[in-house]
Design a protein around this motif. Sequence first.
Motif, PDB file in Angstrom:
ATOM      1  N   THR A  66       0.802  -1.221   0.000  1.00  0.00           N
ATOM      2  CA  THR A  66       0.000   0.000   0.000  1.00  0.00           C
ATOM      3  C   THR A  66       0.836   1.272   0.000  1.00  0.00           C
ATOM      4  N   GLY A  67       2.104   1.168   0.330  1.00  0.00           N
ATOM      5  CA  GLY A  67       2.952   2.347   0.495  1.00  0.00           C
ATOM      6  C   GLY A  67       2.796   3.010   1.845  1.00  0.00           C
ATOM      7  N   ASP A  68       2.049   2.360   2.741  1.00  0.00           N
ATOM      8  CA  ASP A  68       1.832   2.937   4.075  1.00  0.00           C
ATOM      9  C   ASP A  68       2.974   2.646   5.036  1.00  0.00           C
ATOM     10  N   ARG A  69       3.858   1.705   4.658  1.00  0.00           N
ATOM     11  CA  ARG A  69       4.957   1.336   5.554  1.00  0.00           C
ATOM     12  C   ARG A  69       6.212   1.074   4.735  1.00  0.00           C
ATOM     13  N   VAL A  70       7.365   1.351   5.343  1.00  0.00           N
ATOM     14  CA  VAL A  70       8.656   0.988   4.757  1.00  0.00           C
ATOM     15  C   VAL A  70       9.373   0.055   5.727  1.00  0.00           C
ATOM     16  N   LEU A  71      10.152  -0.863   5.179  1.00  0.00           N
ATOM     17  CA  LEU A  71      10.871  -1.841   5.988  1.00  0.00           C
ATOM     18  C   LEU A  71      12.323  -1.410   6.135  1.00  0.00           C
ATOM     19  N   LEU A  72      12.778  -1.280   7.377  1.00  0.00           N
ATOM     20  CA  LEU A  72      14.166  -0.929   7.663  1.00  0.00           C
ATOM     21  C   LEU A  72      14.777  -1.983   8.572  1.00  0.00           C
ATOM     22  N   CYS A  73      16.113  -2.051   8.560  1.00  0.00           N
ATOM     23  CA  CYS A  73      16.804  -2.958   9.473  1.00  0.00           C
ATOM     24  C   CYS A  73      17.681  -2.156  10.421  1.00  0.00           C
ATOM     25  N   LEU A  74      17.782  -2.652  11.639  1.00  0.00           N
ATOM     26  CA  LEU A  74      18.724  -2.092  12.611  1.00  0.00           C
ATOM     27  C   LEU A  74      20.049  -2.788  12.367  1.00  0.00           C
ATOM     28  N   HIS A  75      20.981  -2.087  11.742  1.00  0.00           N
ATOM     29  CA  HIS A  75      22.229  -2.696  11.287  1.00  0.00           C
ATOM     30  C   HIS A  75      23.047  -3.196  12.469  1.00  0.00           C
ATOM     31  N   GLY A  76      23.541  -4.424  12.341  1.00  0.00           N
ATOM     32  CA  GLY A  76      24.250  -5.045  13.447  1.00  0.00           C
ATOM     33  C   GLY A  76      25.581  -4.412  13.777  1.00  0.00           C
ATOM     34  N   LYS A  77      26.236  -3.751  12.809  1.00  0.00           N
ATOM     35  CA  LYS A  77      27.563  -3.194  13.046  1.00  0.00           C
ATOM     36  C   LYS A  77      27.520  -1.758  13.548  1.00  0.00           C
ATOM     37  N   PHE A  78      26.719  -0.914  12.889  1.00  0.00           N
ATOM     38  CA  PHE A  78      26.758   0.484  13.336  1.00  0.00           C
ATOM     39  C   PHE A  78      25.490   0.940  14.033  1.00  0.00           C
ATOM     40  N   ARG A  79      24.600   0.010  14.318  1.00  0.00           N
ATOM     41  CA  ARG A  79      23.484   0.244  15.232  1.00  0.00           C
ATOM     42  C   ARG A  79      22.623   1.438  14.837  1.00  0.00           C
ATOM     43  N   ARG A  80      22.320   1.535  13.572  1.00  0.00           N
ATOM     44  CA  ARG A  80      21.383   2.525  13.071  1.00  0.00           C
ATOM     45  C   ARG A  80      20.373   1.854  12.157  1.00  0.00           C
ATOM     46  N   TRP A  81      19.185   2.447  12.071  1.00  0.00           N
ATOM     47  CA  TRP A  81      18.177   1.944  11.148  1.00  0.00           C
ATOM     48  C   TRP A  81      18.538   2.410   9.735  1.00  0.00           C
ATOM     49  N   VAL A  82      18.445   1.489   8.786  1.00  0.00           N
ATOM     50  CA  VAL A  82      18.905   1.768   7.427  1.00  0.00           C
ATOM     51  C   VAL A  82      18.122   0.894   6.443  1.00  0.00           C
ATOM     52  N   GLN A  83      18.104   1.296   5.187  1.00  0.00           N
ATOM     53  CA  GLN A  83      17.495   0.455   4.153  1.00  0.00           C
ATOM     54  C   GLN A  83      18.339  -0.810   3.957  1.00  0.00           C
ATOM     55  N   LEU A  84      17.779  -1.814   3.320  1.00  0.00           N
ATOM     56  CA  LEU A  84      18.480  -3.070   3.088  1.00  0.00           C
ATOM     57  C   LEU A  84      19.429  -2.916   1.901  1.00  0.00           C
ATOM     58  N   GLY A  85      20.533  -3.664   1.926  1.00  0.00           N
ATOM     59  CA  GLY A  85      21.446  -3.596   0.791  1.00  0.00           C
ATOM     60  C   GLY A  85      22.869  -3.956   1.172  1.00  0.00           C
TER      61      GLY A  85
END
Length: 201
Positions: free
Chosen positions: A78-97
């Motif tokens: 729907t475009g109502d949500r985006v999926l982010l990950c809490l990166h294991g190394k630098f502990r910030r939320w970021v897009q996947l890749g």
Amino acid sequence: MPDVFAITDPAGPPSPSAGEAALHADAVALLSGWTATSPAAAEARDRTLELLTAGPVAMGRSHRPGHVTASALVLDATGDRVLLCLHGKFRRWVQLGGHCEPADRTLAGAALREATEESGIAGLVVDPVPIDVDIHPVACQGGSLHHDVRFAVFAPPGAVERVSDESEALGWFPPDRLPEPLAGGTVQLVAPALAALRRRA
């Protein structure tokens, strides 16, 4: 005892594999014809095209001056949500890749592979037109640059994520209420990703 001589390869470094050459050619063609989504993205595109003059070596993490990576902002159906990950190394939320791999043939395919691996979601679909290009310093090879080409990726209805080894957590967030701490450059992906979703409708 006979003299021992060093053997050198007169041909120089090994030629790139067919896959490396294909991925490099895709990156050059894709970015050469891409209309940037912002002035900053245009500057990063031009710098990345300059990097790519080094040849297929610029697609791999061993190229210390910098290398091309691929990432994805995953949106729900729907475009109502985006999926982010809490990166294991630098502990910030970021897009996947992440880094391109030898089996990748296109940057869009690399972004889709990374998104699938890191989200655990089957049936993702990538928009082949980039939504952003960003250059940022990383620790690879003792200090390098990621020339990150970013794509919009769309999840099927009812998608359920699964945390991978590379992240501490995954989370769905409203596009206008992203979590903190947030990696620099992630928020700028939202508007062009939503525009890509609207083009699909």
